[in-house]
Design a protein around this motif. Structure first.
Motif, PDB file in Angstrom:
ATOM      1  N   VAL A   8       0.842  -1.195   0.000  1.00  0.00           N
ATOM      2  CA  VAL A   8       0.000   0.000   0.000  1.00  0.00           C
ATOM      3  C   VAL A   8       0.876   1.243   0.000  1.00  0.00           C
ATOM      4  O   VAL A   8       1.975   1.254   0.580  1.00  0.00           O
ATOM      5  CB  VAL A   8      -0.942   0.016   1.223  1.00  0.00           C
ATOM      6  CG1 VAL A   8      -0.177   0.085   2.534  1.00  0.00           C
ATOM      7  CG2 VAL A   8      -1.956   1.162   1.123  1.00  0.00           C
ATOM      8  N   ILE A   9       0.415   2.282  -0.677  1.00  0.00           N
ATOM      9  CA  ILE A   9       1.136   3.555  -0.683  1.00  0.00           C
ATOM     10  C   ILE A   9       0.886   4.276   0.632  1.00  0.00           C
ATOM     11  O   ILE A   9      -0.256   4.571   0.984  1.00  0.00           O
ATOM     12  CB  ILE A   9       0.675   4.437  -1.865  1.00  0.00           C
ATOM     13  CG1 ILE A   9       1.080   3.796  -3.198  1.00  0.00           C
ATOM     14  CG2 ILE A   9       1.259   5.846  -1.747  1.00  0.00           C
ATOM     15  CD1 ILE A   9       0.538   4.524  -4.426  1.00  0.00           C
ATOM     16  N   THR A  10       1.978   4.540   1.375  1.00  0.00           N
ATOM     17  CA  THR A  10       1.851   5.208   2.675  1.00  0.00           C
ATOM     18  C   THR A  10       2.568   6.555   2.701  1.00  0.00           C
ATOM     19  O   THR A  10       2.588   7.221   3.738  1.00  0.00           O
ATOM     20  CB  THR A  10       2.408   4.327   3.807  1.00  0.00           C
ATOM     21  OG1 THR A  10       3.792   4.041   3.535  1.00  0.00           O
ATOM     22  CG2 THR A  10       1.634   3.014   3.905  1.00  0.00           C
ATOM     23  N   GLY A  11       3.164   6.932   1.586  1.00  0.00           N
ATOM     24  CA  GLY A  11       3.838   8.223   1.510  1.00  0.00           C
ATOM     25  C   GLY A  11       3.949   8.685   0.073  1.00  0.00           C
ATOM     26  O   GLY A  11       4.069   7.858  -0.834  1.00  0.00           O
ATOM     27  N   VAL A  12       3.887  10.000  -0.131  1.00  0.00           N
ATOM     28  CA  VAL A  12       3.988  10.572  -1.477  1.00  0.00           C
ATOM     29  C   VAL A  12       4.838  11.841  -1.397  1.00  0.00           C
ATOM     30  O   VAL A  12       4.708  12.623  -0.458  1.00  0.00           O
ATOM     31  CB  VAL A  12       2.603  10.938  -2.053  1.00  0.00           C
ATOM     32  CG1 VAL A  12       2.742  11.435  -3.481  1.00  0.00           C
ATOM     33  CG2 VAL A  12       1.654   9.762  -1.994  1.00  0.00           C
ATOM     34  N   LYS A  65      13.113  13.222  -0.395  1.00  0.00           N
ATOM     35  CA  LYS A  65      13.243  13.937   0.880  1.00  0.00           C
ATOM     36  C   LYS A  65      11.919  14.580   1.299  1.00  0.00           C
ATOM     37  O   LYS A  65      11.607  14.640   2.495  1.00  0.00           O
ATOM     38  CB  LYS A  65      14.352  14.986   0.779  1.00  0.00           C
ATOM     39  CG  LYS A  65      15.756  14.390   0.781  1.00  0.00           C
ATOM     40  CD  LYS A  65      16.831  15.472   0.785  1.00  0.00           C
ATOM     41  CE  LYS A  65      18.219  14.866   0.919  1.00  0.00           C
ATOM     42  NZ  LYS A  65      19.288  15.899   0.931  1.00  0.00           N
ATOM     43  N   LYS A  66      11.146  15.042   0.315  1.00  0.00           N
ATOM     44  CA  LYS A  66       9.829  15.587   0.623  1.00  0.00           C
ATOM     45  C   LYS A  66       8.929  14.502   1.201  1.00  0.00           C
ATOM     46  O   LYS A  66       8.189  14.741   2.162  1.00  0.00           O
ATOM     47  CB  LYS A  66       9.213  16.174  -0.655  1.00  0.00           C
ATOM     48  CG  LYS A  66       7.822  16.757  -0.480  1.00  0.00           C
ATOM     49  CD  LYS A  66       7.810  17.947   0.451  1.00  0.00           C
ATOM     50  CE  LYS A  66       6.436  18.606   0.493  1.00  0.00           C
ATOM     51  NZ  LYS A  66       6.347  19.661   1.538  1.00  0.00           N
ATOM     52  N   LEU A  67       8.998  13.310   0.622  1.00  0.00           N
ATOM     53  CA  LEU A  67       8.228  12.167   1.112  1.00  0.00           C
ATOM     54  C   LEU A  67       8.619  11.839   2.556  1.00  0.00           C
ATOM     55  O   LEU A  67       7.745  11.650   3.423  1.00  0.00           O
ATOM     56  CB  LEU A  67       8.481  10.966   0.197  1.00  0.00           C
ATOM     57  CG  LEU A  67       7.775   9.643   0.475  1.00  0.00           C
ATOM     58  CD1 LEU A  67       7.697   8.821  -0.810  1.00  0.00           C
ATOM     59  CD2 LEU A  67       8.477   8.818   1.542  1.00  0.00           C
TER      60      LEU A  67
END
Length: 334
Positions: A8-12, A65-67
């Motif tokens: 699952v995507i947990t960060g963008v 780094k933003k993620l």
């Protein structure tokens, strides 16, 4: 009963350069105009790297780094970085390894993939497989391209299309009913001449002749690509729907590759989706190749709710194309 463990995507995260190259700017460089560009592509501006020392790995690192910052994630938590790019820093050294170094990921290993504009979806499936198998706990998948490094700004057919940027997602394992569910991909190498950078590889190594003939720049047959992209993206989305016993009315959002607004609109119409269901940011960024889909996820992440059904679809050089079906999860830090 065996419980399926999804990725699952947990960060963008995302990044685009500060320098804006507008259609008005291009009017001064080639024979074109703002109205013509907008009517045929939907692009009003694109972001371009204006520092020769900035490479694709720098764009990717800033998105990563933003993620990490937004998700309050320590760099040591990351196990693997997959960078999808058509514009690697070097021929031999992977951009993924450069990202690991620049982001100070001490426990991660990095690799590259290349399926051009479809690359992020291909890499996303590879990353999900690592999570599902249990080989990795946290995988970052990045789509990044410095397209300005392969664009001929004297060619009005291509220079209006492309921009630079990077988008990243973090994949983790879940036993909840969210995450990546299915993907359907296709390739057709016979289409390669219609969208290609001819020289610079092992078939046509760099030489004075390849430089003189401008063979290190991207070139495309727009009409062929336009038709093939609509057909490929639409058909693979339909395959995903059929395989998962889904009606298009159950899909909350379509996240298409941002190559041309007319392509995006045609795919949405053929799938019977409303404009509000199709996420579009091409007017601001242009075609950032492997970065378009993750940049869309980054731009519109606040619109997605837990359990929303998303279709992601792309078409690119190779030819390569496909679609991915996922259910949106919960982002870290939210």
């Amino acid at each position: 009963m065996r419980i399926r463990k999804n990725a699952v995507i947990t960060g963008v995260g995302g990044y685009v350069p500060e320098t804006v190259l507008s259609n008005k700017d291009l009017e001064k460089m080639v024979e074109t105009n703002d109205e013509w560009i907008v009517s045929r592509t939907g692009i009003r501006e694109r972001r371009i790297v204006n520092d020769a020392n900035v490479a694709t790995s720098d764009l990717a690192t800033r998105a990563l780094k933003k993620l990490l910052q937004d998700g309050d994630i320590h760099p040591d938590e990351i196990d693997c970085v997959i960078v999808s790019t058509s514009t690697p820093d070097y021929v031999m050294v992977s951009t993924g390894s450069m990202v690991c170094e620049k982001a100070e990921l001490k426990n991660a290993w990095g690799i590259d993939t290349n399926a051009a504009c479809s690359g992020f979806l291909y890499a996303l499936t590879l990353g999900a497989s690592m999570i599902e198998s249990g080989r990795c706990k946290r995988v970052v998948v990045i789509g990044a391209d410095k397209n300005s490094s392969i664009v001929n700004y004297k060619d009005r057919n291509t220079c209006i299309l492309f921009g630079d940027g990077a988008g990243a997602v973090l994949l983790e394992q879940t036993e909840e009913e969210v995450g990546l569910i299915d993907s359907f991909f296709r390739t057709d190498g016979s289409g390669k001449e219609n969208l290609i950078v001819t020289a610079g590889g092992s078939k046509y190594p760099a030489s004075q002749e390849t430089l003189d003939q401008n063979l290190h720049y991207v070139r495309q047959d727009g009409r062929v690509v336009f038709k093939a992209a609509i057909q490929g993206m639409t058909n693979t989305c339909r395959e995903i729907l059929r395989a998962n016993d889904l009606d298009i009315k159950q899909i909350n959002y379509l996240i298409p590759h941002q190559a041309n607004l007319r392509i995006i609109q045609a795919v949405g119409e053929q799938l019977n989706l409303t404009d509000s269901q199709v996420k579009v940011n091409i007017s601001r960024y242009g075609n950032t190749t492997a970065a378009t889909i993750p940049l869309c996820l980054w731009d519109f992440k606040d619109d997605f709710k837990y359990g929303d059904k998303l279709l992601l679809t792309a078409f690119g050089a190779g030819f390569s194309w496909g679609a991915t079906y996922l259910k949106w999860g919960k982002l870290r830090g939210k």
